[in-house]
Scaffold this motif. Structure first.
Motif, mmCIF file in Angstrom:
data_model
loop_
_atom_site.group_PDB
_atom_site.id
_atom_site.type_symbol
_atom_site.label_atom_id
_atom_site.label_comp_id
_atom_site.label_asym_id
_atom_site.label_seq_id
_atom_site.Cartn_x
_atom_site.Cartn_y
_atom_site.Cartn_z
ATOM 1 N N MET A 188 20.033 10.242 -4.679
ATOM 2 C CA MET A 188 21.201 10.252 -3.702
ATOM 3 C C MET A 188 20.907 9.187 -2.620
ATOM 4 S SD MET A 188 23.096 13.520 -1.774
ATOM 5 C CE MET A 188 21.745 13.861 -0.837
ATOM 6 N N ILE A 189 22.166 8.436 -2.471
ATOM 7 C CA ILE A 189 21.870 7.465 -1.288
ATOM 8 C C ILE A 189 23.096 7.704 -0.178
ATOM 9 C CG2 ILE A 189 21.174 5.787 -2.656
ATOM 10 C CD1 ILE A 189 23.746 4.372 -2.928
ATOM 11 N N ARG A 190 22.906 7.494 1.036
ATOM 12 C CA ARG A 190 23.858 7.731 2.239
ATOM 13 C C ARG A 190 23.710 6.423 2.970
ATOM 14 N NH1 ARG A 190 25.463 10.803 -0.739
ATOM 15 N NH2 ARG A 190 26.394 13.063 -0.546
ATOM 16 N N PHE A 191 24.864 6.231 3.871
ATOM 17 C CA PHE A 191 24.490 5.328 4.822
ATOM 18 C C PHE A 191 24.264 5.793 6.201
ATOM 19 C CE2 PHE A 191 28.065 2.705 2.481
ATOM 20 C CZ PHE A 191 27.191 1.626 2.398
ATOM 21 N N TRP A 192 23.207 5.156 7.053
ATOM 22 C CA TRP A 192 23.026 5.468 8.382
ATOM 23 C C TRP A 192 23.626 4.347 9.124
ATOM 24 C CZ3 TRP A 192 19.168 9.337 10.229
ATOM 25 C CH2 TRP A 192 18.808 10.351 9.487
ATOM 26 N N GLY A 193 24.160 4.649 10.387
ATOM 27 C CA GLY A 193 24.879 3.575 11.181
ATOM 28 C C GLY A 193 24.263 3.727 12.412
ATOM 29 N N PHE A 239 23.043 1.015 7.198
ATOM 30 C CA PHE A 239 21.820 0.902 6.227
ATOM 31 C C PHE A 239 21.711 1.976 5.379
ATOM 32 C CE2 PHE A 239 21.064 0.009 10.969
ATOM 33 C CZ PHE A 239 20.604 -1.333 10.952
ATOM 34 N N ILE A 240 21.333 1.618 4.283
ATOM 35 C CA ILE A 240 21.306 2.474 3.032
ATOM 36 C C ILE A 240 20.026 3.264 3.239
ATOM 37 C CG2 ILE A 240 20.965 2.619 0.570
ATOM 38 C CD1 ILE A 240 22.772 0.442 -0.077
ATOM 39 N N ARG A 241 20.067 4.674 2.953
ATOM 40 C CA ARG A 241 18.955 5.083 3.035
ATOM 41 C C ARG A 241 18.971 6.250 1.611
ATOM 42 N NH1 ARG A 241 17.561 1.984 5.766
ATOM 43 N NH2 ARG A 241 16.875 2.091 7.921
ATOM 44 N N GLU A 242 17.779 6.630 0.887
ATOM 45 C CA GLU A 242 17.899 7.348 -0.201
ATOM 46 C C GLU A 242 16.954 8.675 0.042
ATOM 47 O OE1 GLU A 242 16.456 5.129 -3.480
ATOM 48 O OE2 GLU A 242 14.584 4.660 -2.559
ATOM 49 N N CYS A 268 30.069 0.208 -2.805
ATOM 50 C CA CYS A 268 31.426 0.202 -2.517
ATOM 51 C C CYS A 268 31.872 1.666 -2.666
ATOM 52 C CB CYS A 268 32.372 -0.679 -3.378
ATOM 53 S SG CYS A 268 32.237 -2.599 -2.965
ATOM 54 N N GLU A 269 31.729 2.582 -3.767
ATOM 55 C CA GLU A 269 31.783 3.854 -3.842
ATOM 56 C C GLU A 269 31.277 4.578 -2.721
ATOM 57 O OE1 GLU A 269 33.308 7.490 -5.088
ATOM 58 O OE2 GLU A 269 33.762 5.618 -5.703
ATOM 59 N N LEU A 270 30.104 4.330 -2.092
ATOM 60 C CA LEU A 270 29.633 5.104 -0.833
ATOM 61 C C LEU A 270 30.521 4.486 0.273
ATOM 62 C CD1 LEU A 270 27.365 6.929 0.192
ATOM 63 C CD2 LEU A 270 25.965 4.816 0.507
ATOM 64 N N LEU A 291 25.270 9.164 8.371
ATOM 65 C CA LEU A 291 26.897 9.031 8.367
ATOM 66 C C LEU A 291 27.256 10.198 6.939
ATOM 67 C CD1 LEU A 291 27.379 5.323 8.848
ATOM 68 C CD2 LEU A 291 27.516 7.315 10.599
ATOM 69 N N PRO A 292 27.996 11.387 7.086
ATOM 70 C CA PRO A 292 28.359 11.932 5.963
ATOM 71 C C PRO A 292 29.470 11.417 4.924
ATOM 72 C CG PRO A 292 29.026 13.027 7.915
ATOM 73 C CD PRO A 292 28.283 11.860 8.555
ATOM 74 N N THR A 293 29.502 11.967 3.879
ATOM 75 C CA THR A 293 30.523 11.426 3.235
ATOM 76 C C THR A 293 31.527 12.581 3.101
ATOM 77 O OG1 THR A 293 29.509 12.509 1.238
ATOM 78 C CG2 THR A 293 28.833 10.146 1.354
ATOM 79 N N GLN A 294 32.841 12.021 2.311
ATOM 80 C CA GLN A 294 33.816 13.042 2.343
ATOM 81 C C GLN A 294 33.433 14.685 1.902
ATOM 82 O OE1 GLN A 294 36.606 10.499 0.439
ATOM 83 N NE2 GLN A 294 38.037 11.106 1.730
#
Length: 233
Positions: free
Chosen positions: A1-6, A23-26, A47-49, A218-221
C-alpha cells in the motif's frame, strides 16, 4: 500500500502555508517507510493516488508538487498521465519537481530537453529540486532553464556540521541566478527559529522546513484514519 505524506510550503511574506510537497511512503498504518526504489511506481499508480488524496486536502491547500526522478521524468507516459489528471484535481494546482538524483546511464541532454518541453507544453509547472546538489548543477539548470518555473535550494543537503552562515555564499549564488532568470526561489531545510529569522529577511519567495511543518500523513477518500488538520505555523 502506498500513501502520500505532505510537507507544507510557506510563502515568506506573509508567512503562510501555500501548498504541499508530496512524498510517497509505502507500508501500512503502523509501519510507513521510505521506498528503496521510487522508479517501481508507475504513472498510473501515482495519478490514482493523487485522485484519491486531493479531495481530502485542507481547503487552504491549493498547490501540490510531486517528485520525479530522471527515468520517470523522461518517460512520456508520466507527462501524458499527469496531464490527463491535472484538471481533475478539485482545483488543486499541480507542479513537478525534478529531483537531483543521479541521471540514468545513457540519458542524453536531448531527452532531458524534450521531456522539459513536454511538461511545459502541457502547462505543468516545473521545479528544479535541490539546485546545487546531486545532478541538479549549473549545467542542467542552464540546459532546462527555458522550461523551468522555480528553483529550490536545500539547506539540509549541506548539513550537519555546517552553519547557515557558511552556506550563504551558495544560497546567494542560486538566489541571484533565480532573480536573473526570473524564477521563483524556495529555500528548504529551515529547521530552527534562528534559521527562520535569518532567512525571513532574505528576499525569497517560499520557505519549507521542520520548524514550519513536518511531513504529515495524507489520507485518501476511502481511508479510515480520518482527515488532517489545516496547515498552520
Amino acid at each position: 500500500m502506498i500513501r502520500f505524506w505532505g510537507q507544507p510550503r510557506f510563502s515568506r511574506k506573509p508567512l503562510a502555508p501555500v501548498g504541499y510537497e508530496l512524498f510517497i511512503r509505502e507500508g501500512s498504518a503502523n509501519n510507513w517507510k521510505v521506498p528503496n526504489d521510487f522508479s517501481k511506481f508507475t504513472a498510473d499508480q501515482i495519478c490514482e493516488l493523487l485522485m484519491q488524496t486531493t479531495p481530502r486536502l485542507p481547503k487552504n491547500i491549493q498547490n501540490i508538487s510531486i517528485n520525479l526522478d530522471i527515468d520517470q521524468f523522461i518517460d512520456p507516459k508520466f507527462c501524458q498521465t499527469l496531464f490527463s489528471v491535472k484538471n481533475k484535481l478539485a482545483g488543486i494546482h499541480l507542479a513537478i519537481e525534478l529531483t537531483e538524483h543521479a541521471t540514468v546511464q545513457g540519458t542524453t541532454e536531448d531527452q532531458l530537453i524534450e521531456a522539459a518541453r513536454r511538461y511545459n507544453s502541457a502547462n505543468l509547472y516545473l521545479i528544479l529540486d535541490d539546485v546545487g546538489s546531486g545532478d541538479n548543477q549549473l549545467k542542467r539548470v542552464q540546459l532546462l532553464d527555458p522550461y523551468v518555473h522555480e528553483y529550490k535550494f536545500a539547506v539540509q543537503n549541506f548539513r550537519p556540521g555546517v552553519t547557515l552562515n557558511k552556506i550563504m555564499p551558495k544560497l546567494t549564488f542560486w538566489h541571484e541566478l533565480a532573480k536573473k532568470n526570473h524564477k521563483l526561489f524556495t529555500i528548504e531545510g529551515v529547521e530552527s527559529k534562528e534559521d527562520l529569522l535569518i532567512l525571513s529577511h532574505y528576499q525569497v519567495d517560499m520557505l519549507q522546513g521542520y520548524v514550519l511543518g513536518r511531513p504529515v500523513y495524507l489520507p485518501t477518500q476511502n481511508d479510515p484514519l480520518g482527515s488532517i488538520a489545516a496547515c498552520s505555523n
